[in-house]
Motif scaffolding. Structure first.
Motif, short mmCIF file in Angstrom:
data_model
loop_
_atom_site.label_atom_id
_atom_site.label_comp_id
_atom_site.label_asym_id
_atom_site.label_seq_id
_atom_site.Cartn_x
_atom_site.Cartn_y
_atom_site.Cartn_z
N PRO A 61 -36.78 -38.67 -35.54
CA PRO A 61 -38.19 -38.38 -35.24
C PRO A 61 -38.36 -37.66 -33.91
CG PRO A 61 -37.98 -40.58 -36.16
CD PRO A 61 -36.58 -40.07 -35.95
N THR A 62 -39.08 -36.57 -33.95
CA THR A 62 -39.27 -35.76 -32.75
C THR A 62 -40.63 -35.08 -32.80
OG1 THR A 62 -38.29 -34.02 -31.38
CG2 THR A 62 -38.21 -33.70 -33.75
N ASN A 63 -41.22 -34.87 -31.65
CA ASN A 63 -42.50 -34.19 -31.57
C ASN A 63 -42.30 -32.68 -31.59
OD1 ASN A 63 -44.04 -36.59 -31.32
ND2 ASN A 63 -43.60 -36.67 -29.12
N VAL A 64 -43.14 -31.99 -32.35
CA VAL A 64 -43.17 -30.53 -32.35
C VAL A 64 -44.42 -30.11 -31.58
CG1 VAL A 64 -43.21 -28.44 -33.74
CG2 VAL A 64 -42.01 -30.46 -34.58
N LEU A 65 -44.23 -29.89 -30.27
CA LEU A 65 -45.36 -29.62 -29.38
C LEU A 65 -46.44 -30.68 -29.64
CD1 LEU A 65 -45.44 -25.72 -29.77
CD2 LEU A 65 -44.23 -27.08 -28.06
N ARG A 66 -47.67 -30.25 -29.82
CA ARG A 66 -48.75 -31.17 -30.18
C ARG A 66 -49.16 -31.00 -31.65
NH1 ARG A 66 -53.05 -29.98 -25.49
NH2 ARG A 66 -52.39 -27.85 -26.03
N VAL A 67 -48.30 -30.28 -32.39
CA VAL A 67 -48.62 -29.98 -33.79
C VAL A 67 -48.41 -31.20 -34.68
CG1 VAL A 67 -47.95 -28.57 -35.77
CG2 VAL A 67 -48.10 -27.55 -33.49
N GLY A 68 -47.25 -31.86 -34.53
CA GLY A 68 -46.95 -33.02 -35.36
C GLY A 68 -45.67 -33.68 -34.92
N ARG A 69 -45.32 -34.76 -35.55
CA ARG A 69 -44.08 -35.47 -35.31
C ARG A 69 -43.31 -35.47 -36.62
NH1 ARG A 69 -41.62 -38.52 -31.58
NH2 ARG A 69 -40.48 -40.42 -32.14
N ILE A 70 -42.04 -35.06 -36.58
CA ILE A 70 -41.29 -34.85 -37.81
C ILE A 70 -39.93 -35.53 -37.76
CG2 ILE A 70 -42.41 -32.61 -38.13
CD1 ILE A 70 -39.67 -31.32 -37.46
N ALA A 71 -39.33 -35.66 -38.93
CA ALA A 71 -37.94 -36.07 -39.09
C ALA A 71 -37.43 -35.37 -40.35
CB ALA A 71 -37.81 -37.58 -39.23
N VAL A 72 -36.13 -35.11 -40.40
CA VAL A 72 -35.54 -34.45 -41.57
C VAL A 72 -34.29 -35.22 -41.97
CG1 VAL A 72 -34.53 -32.35 -42.51
CG2 VAL A 72 -36.40 -32.19 -40.85
N GLY A 73 -34.17 -35.54 -43.24
CA GLY A 73 -33.01 -36.29 -43.72
C GLY A 73 -32.73 -36.01 -45.17
N ALA A 74 -32.03 -36.93 -45.81
CA ALA A 74 -31.69 -36.79 -47.23
C ALA A 74 -31.83 -38.13 -47.92
CB ALA A 74 -30.27 -36.25 -47.40
N GLN B 210 -45.75 -36.29 -39.64
CA GLN B 210 -46.87 -37.10 -39.13
C GLN B 210 -47.81 -36.15 -38.41
OE1 GLN B 210 -45.76 -40.43 -36.67
NE2 GLN B 210 -47.80 -40.63 -35.80
N ALA B 211 -49.01 -36.02 -38.91
CA ALA B 211 -49.94 -35.02 -38.39
C ALA B 211 -50.42 -35.37 -36.99
CB ALA B 211 -51.14 -34.91 -39.32
N LYS B 212 -50.54 -34.34 -36.18
CA LYS B 212 -51.24 -34.41 -34.90
C LYS B 212 -52.31 -33.33 -34.94
CE LYS B 212 -47.66 -36.69 -32.19
NZ LYS B 212 -46.86 -36.70 -30.95
N GLU B 213 -52.06 -32.18 -34.30
CA GLU B 213 -53.06 -31.11 -34.36
C GLU B 213 -53.07 -30.41 -35.71
OE1 GLU B 213 -52.38 -28.49 -31.09
OE2 GLU B 213 -53.36 -29.81 -29.63
N LEU B 214 -51.95 -30.50 -36.44
CA LEU B 214 -51.85 -29.86 -37.75
C LEU B 214 -51.47 -30.90 -38.79
CD1 LEU B 214 -51.84 -27.08 -39.27
CD2 LEU B 214 -49.37 -27.06 -38.90
N SER B 215 -52.30 -31.01 -39.83
CA SER B 215 -52.02 -32.00 -40.87
C SER B 215 -51.03 -31.48 -41.91
CB SER B 215 -53.32 -32.41 -41.58
OG SER B 215 -53.94 -31.30 -42.18
N GLY B 216 -50.75 -30.18 -41.87
CA GLY B 216 -49.87 -29.55 -42.84
C GLY B 216 -50.49 -28.22 -43.26
N ALA B 217 -50.15 -27.74 -44.43
CA ALA B 217 -50.74 -26.49 -44.92
C ALA B 217 -52.25 -26.68 -45.10
CB ALA B 217 -50.10 -26.10 -46.25
N ASP B 218 -53.03 -25.71 -44.62
CA ASP B 218 -54.48 -25.87 -44.81
C ASP B 218 -55.03 -24.97 -45.91
OD1 ASP B 218 -55.27 -24.27 -41.61
OD2 ASP B 218 -54.68 -23.37 -43.51
N LEU B 219 -54.10 -24.39 -46.71
CA LEU B 219 -54.48 -23.69 -47.93
C LEU B 219 -53.48 -24.09 -49.00
CD1 LEU B 219 -56.39 -21.48 -49.13
CD2 LEU B 219 -54.56 -19.84 -48.65
N VAL B 220 -53.97 -24.57 -50.14
CA VAL B 220 -53.09 -25.01 -51.23
C VAL B 220 -53.62 -24.49 -52.55
CG1 VAL B 220 -52.36 -27.11 -50.02
CG2 VAL B 220 -54.39 -27.19 -51.47
N ASP B 221 -52.70 -24.42 -53.55
CA ASP B 221 -53.08 -24.08 -54.93
C ASP B 221 -53.78 -22.72 -55.04
OD1 ASP B 221 -52.03 -26.53 -55.63
OD2 ASP B 221 -53.97 -27.55 -55.63
N GLU B 222 -53.43 -21.83 -54.15
CA GLU B 222 -53.93 -20.46 -54.17
C GLU B 222 -52.75 -19.51 -54.06
OE1 GLU B 222 -56.96 -18.68 -54.16
OE2 GLU B 222 -57.91 -20.50 -54.89
N PRO B 223 -52.83 -18.29 -54.58
CA PRO B 223 -51.73 -17.36 -54.42
C PRO B 223 -51.27 -17.25 -52.97
CG PRO B 223 -53.30 -16.48 -55.98
CD PRO B 223 -53.92 -17.73 -55.43
#
Length: 264
Positions: A102-115, A126-139
Motif C-alpha cells: 500500500p502506497t499513496n499516489v500523491l493526493r490522488v489515491g492509495r493503491i496496492a498491486v498484487g496477484a 482507495q480513492a482520495k482526490e480521484l475515485s477512479g475513471a470518471d467516464l464509463v460505458d462510453e466509447p
C-alpha cells in the motif's frame, strides 16, 4: 454520457492502467485508437500519465522500471476499496501476494498491486482526490473487466471471500464463467476459466474491456496503429467484441455495446 460521480462501491473495477517500455509509443497508439489525450502528473508520480477522453479521466499509463526485469507490458485492473491496507491483509490471509505494498499516489489515491492465488495480477484503489475513471460505458472508456483463471475454483473463492462478490454461474457448453455482483443485482465484473484450447503460455489475468463505437473498425485501427488482433470481432450476448494487443503485446478487449432498448 455515463459520467461517474462519487466513489465506486468496494469491489467494483474502477481504474485500469498500462505499463510499457515505450511510453511515447503507447500514447500515440492509445491516443489514435481511443482519441485519448494525456496529462503528465507531477515528477513525484514517477512519470505516470493520466489519459482523458473528452476531458474526463479514463485510464493511466506508465513506463517500466528499467531496473526491474520482472515487469511486463500489460494492463492492470484496479478494484475499489474503502481501506487498501485492510484489503491487503484480507487478501494475504486468503492466499494472495503483493508486488507493491500500500502506497499513496500523491493526493490522488492509495493503491496496492498484487496477484490472486491463481496468479492473476490486479490492483486495489482507495480513492482520495480521484475515485477512479470518471467516464464509463462510453466509447474510449472502461466498460467491463473480468478475471480469467487457470484455477477457476480458487479465483471464485478468493474474490468471494476478499471482495465480497456474489457470483452467478452463467457458463454453458463446458464454459465456466460467473458474473459478479455486490448486491445480487447489477453485475460489476466477471470470473471465468481460461479455455482448455488456449495456449499453455496464457497465464491467469484480469482483462480490461474498453467500449468502442464500431468493433470491426476499431480492430482494423489497432493493426494500422501497430498493434495486433488476437481474436477477431465476434458477436456475444453482451455486444460485439475483439481481443487485441498493443504494440508491446499488452492485451485488452474492444467492445461495441448493444444499443439501449427502447419502448414506445
Amino acid at each position: 454520457m455515463p459520467v461517474h460521480e462519487g466513489p465506486f462501491a468496494p469491489g467494483t473495477p474502477c481504474w485500469a492502467d498500462v505499463m510499457v517500455d515505450d511510453l511515447d509509443r503507447a500514447r500515440d497508439f492509445y491516443g489514435g485508437l481511443f482519441e485519448w489525450t494525456f496529462e503528465a502528473l507531477p515528477p513525484q508520480a514517477g512519470g505516470y500519465v493520466m489519459a482523458r477522453k473528452d476531458g474526463h479521466v479514463v485510464a493511466g499509463a506508465l513506463a517500466k522500471n528499467p531496473d526491474d526485469p520482472g515487469q511486463v507490458s500489460a494492463w492492470t485492473v484496479y478494484l475499489a476499496t474503502d481501506d487498501v491496507d485492510d484489503a491487503v491483509r484480507r487478501a494475504r490471509a486468503a492466499g494472495g501476494v503483493f508486488f507493491l505494498e500500500p502506497t499513496n499516489v500523491l493526493r490522488v489515491g492509495r493503491i496496492a498491486v498484487g496477484a490472486d492465488p491463481a496468479g492473476a495480477a490486479y490492483g486495489l484503489w482507495q480513492a482520495k482526490e480521484l475515485s477512479g475513471a470518471d467516464l464509463v460505458d462510453e466509447p474510449g472508456a472502461l466498460c467491463w473487466a473480468e478475471s480469467m483463471s487457470r484455477d477457476y475454483d480458487a479465483s471464485t473463492r478468493f474474490y468471494s471471500d476478499v471482495v465480497g462478490y456474489r457470483l452467478q454461474e452463467i457458463g454453458e457448453g463446458g464454459v465456466r464463467y460467473s458474473v459478479a455482483s455486490l448486491d445480487g443485482l447489477r453485475a460489476v465484473a466477471g470470473i471465468g476459466a481460461i479455455p482448455a484450447q488456449a495456449p499453455a503460455a496464457v497465464p491467469s489475468h484480469w482483462m480490461a474491456h474498453f467500449a468502442v463505437a464500431d468493433c470491426d473498425a476499431s480492430a482494423e485501427r489497432v493493426t494500422t496503429l501497430g498493434g495486433s488482433v488476437v481474436q477477431p470481432p465476434v458477436d456475444t450476448r453482451y455486444g460485439r467484441m475483439a481481443l487485441v494487443a498493443g504494440p508491446e503485446g499488452e492485451t485488452f478487449s474492444v467492445m461495441q455495446l448493444p444499443e439501449p432498448s427502447t419502448t414506445d
